[in-house]
Scaffold this motif. Structure first.
Motif, PDB file in Angstrom:
ATOM      1  N   ARG A  50       3.907  -8.690  -2.162  1.00  0.00           N
ATOM      2  CA  ARG A  50       3.937  -9.317  -1.067  1.00  0.00           C
ATOM      3  C   ARG A  50       4.935  -8.698   0.088  1.00  0.00           C
ATOM      4  N   GLU A  51       5.846  -7.961  -0.322  1.00  0.00           N
ATOM      5  CA  GLU A  51       6.906  -7.723   0.871  1.00  0.00           C
ATOM      6  C   GLU A  51       7.067  -6.079   0.539  1.00  0.00           C
ATOM      7  N   SER A  52       6.073  -5.415   1.412  1.00  0.00           N
ATOM      8  CA  SER A  52       5.910  -4.062   1.288  1.00  0.00           C
ATOM      9  C   SER A  52       5.282  -3.707   2.642  1.00  0.00           C
ATOM     10  N   ARG A  53       5.090  -2.377   2.780  1.00  0.00           N
ATOM     11  CA  ARG A  53       4.492  -1.671   3.934  1.00  0.00           C
ATOM     12  C   ARG A  53       3.360  -0.875   3.100  1.00  0.00           C
ATOM     13  N   ILE A  54       2.042  -1.223   3.461  1.00  0.00           N
ATOM     14  CA  ILE A  54       0.983  -0.608   2.525  1.00  0.00           C
ATOM     15  C   ILE A  54      -0.181   0.321   3.383  1.00  0.00           C
ATOM     16  N   GLY A  55      -0.160   1.512   3.022  1.00  0.00           N
ATOM     17  CA  GLY A  55      -1.101   2.398   3.794  1.00  0.00           C
ATOM     18  C   GLY A  55      -2.415   2.332   3.258  1.00  0.00           C
ATOM     19  N   ILE A  56      -3.534   2.112   4.141  1.00  0.00           N
ATOM     20  CA  ILE A  56      -4.733   2.022   3.550  1.00  0.00           C
ATOM     21  C   ILE A  56      -5.532   3.216   4.085  1.00  0.00           C
ATOM     22  N   GLY A  57      -6.486   3.781   3.497  1.00  0.00           N
ATOM     23  CA  GLY A  57      -7.490   4.784   3.877  1.00  0.00           C
ATOM     24  C   GLY A  57      -8.949   4.362   3.204  1.00  0.00           C
ATOM     25  N   HIS A  58     -10.121   4.509   3.818  1.00  0.00           N
ATOM     26  CA  HIS A  58     -11.297   4.388   3.189  1.00  0.00           C
ATOM     27  C   HIS A  58     -12.406   5.344   3.657  1.00  0.00           C
ATOM     28  N   HIS A  59     -13.213   5.567   2.670  1.00  0.00           N
ATOM     29  CA  HIS A  59     -14.434   6.622   3.231  1.00  0.00           C
ATOM     30  C   HIS A  59     -15.666   5.905   2.577  1.00  0.00           C
ATOM     31  N   GLY A  60     -16.692   5.741   3.264  1.00  0.00           N
ATOM     32  CA  GLY A  60     -17.663   4.965   2.756  1.00  0.00           C
ATOM     33  C   GLY A  60     -17.346   3.633   1.904  1.00  0.00           C
ATOM     34  N   THR A  61     -17.510   3.592   0.688  1.00  0.00           N
ATOM     35  CA  THR A  61     -17.109   2.304  -0.060  1.00  0.00           C
ATOM     36  C   THR A  61     -15.985   2.552  -1.059  1.00  0.00           C
ATOM     37  N   TYR A  62     -15.338   3.690  -0.904  1.00  0.00           N
ATOM     38  CA  TYR A  62     -14.064   3.996  -1.541  1.00  0.00           C
ATOM     39  C   TYR A  62     -12.775   3.820  -0.694  1.00  0.00           C
ATOM     40  N   TRP A  63     -11.669   3.251  -1.588  1.00  0.00           N
ATOM     41  CA  TRP A  63     -10.648   2.828  -0.769  1.00  0.00           C
ATOM     42  C   TRP A  63      -9.453   3.182  -1.679  1.00  0.00           C
ATOM     43  N   CYS A  64      -8.402   3.520  -0.851  1.00  0.00           N
ATOM     44  CA  CYS A  64      -7.215   4.011  -1.510  1.00  0.00           C
ATOM     45  C   CYS A  64      -5.844   3.250  -0.750  1.00  0.00           C
ATOM     46  N   LEU A  65      -4.949   2.616  -1.470  1.00  0.00           N
ATOM     47  CA  LEU A  65      -3.976   2.093  -1.013  1.00  0.00           C
ATOM     48  C   LEU A  65      -2.703   2.787  -1.478  1.00  0.00           C
TER      49      LEU A  65
END
Length: 126
Positions: free
Chosen positions: A109-124
């Motif tokens: 709940r208390e953080s900084r989250i980096g996101i990335g996706h390609h097609g239907t694949y997601w990485c946090l």
């Protein structure tokens, strides 16, 4: 008094102003008025005024709770590309990997989250 048409017509007619001389209605008109049906819309369904219920908001009210900030991460995007190319979920760079939208309830709940996706694949990453 002038009536302004609305997009939602009323089922029952508006009250009429009393005429100067009251004349009784003919018997056939009184009988017809008693058996009148509600107005119908072009779809054939009777028009009724929907009950006005308060609509829940999609956005929760603001609180003093800790916040999470989201940003696009080049490292997470590269990891999502690698997962997509391999056709598998999981990369050492990702804290959370997913096919389809990841569940936000699974992140801190208390953080900084980096996101990335390609097609239907997601990485946090956090």
């Amino acid at each position: 008094m002038t009536r302004v048409p609305t997009t939602h017509p009323s089922v029952s007619p508006a009250p009429r102003q009393p005429a100067e001389k009251a004349t009784p209605e003919p018997a056939s008109t009184a009988a017809t008025a008693a058996t009148a049906k509600p107005t119908e819309e072009p779809t054939g369904k009777a028009h009724t005024k929907p009950a006005t219920k308060p609509k829940p908001s999609a956005t929760p009210p603001p609180t003093d709770a800790p916040t999470t900030s989201w940003y696009t991460s080049p490292a997470a995007t590269d990891a999502a590309r690698r997962m997509s190319a391999a056709g598998t979920v999981g990369d050492p760079a990702c804290t959370l990997s997913a096919v389809g939208r990841p569940d936000p309830a699974l992140v801190p709940r208390e953080s900084r989250i980096g996101i990335g996706h390609h097609g239907t694949y997601w990485c946090l990453v956090w």
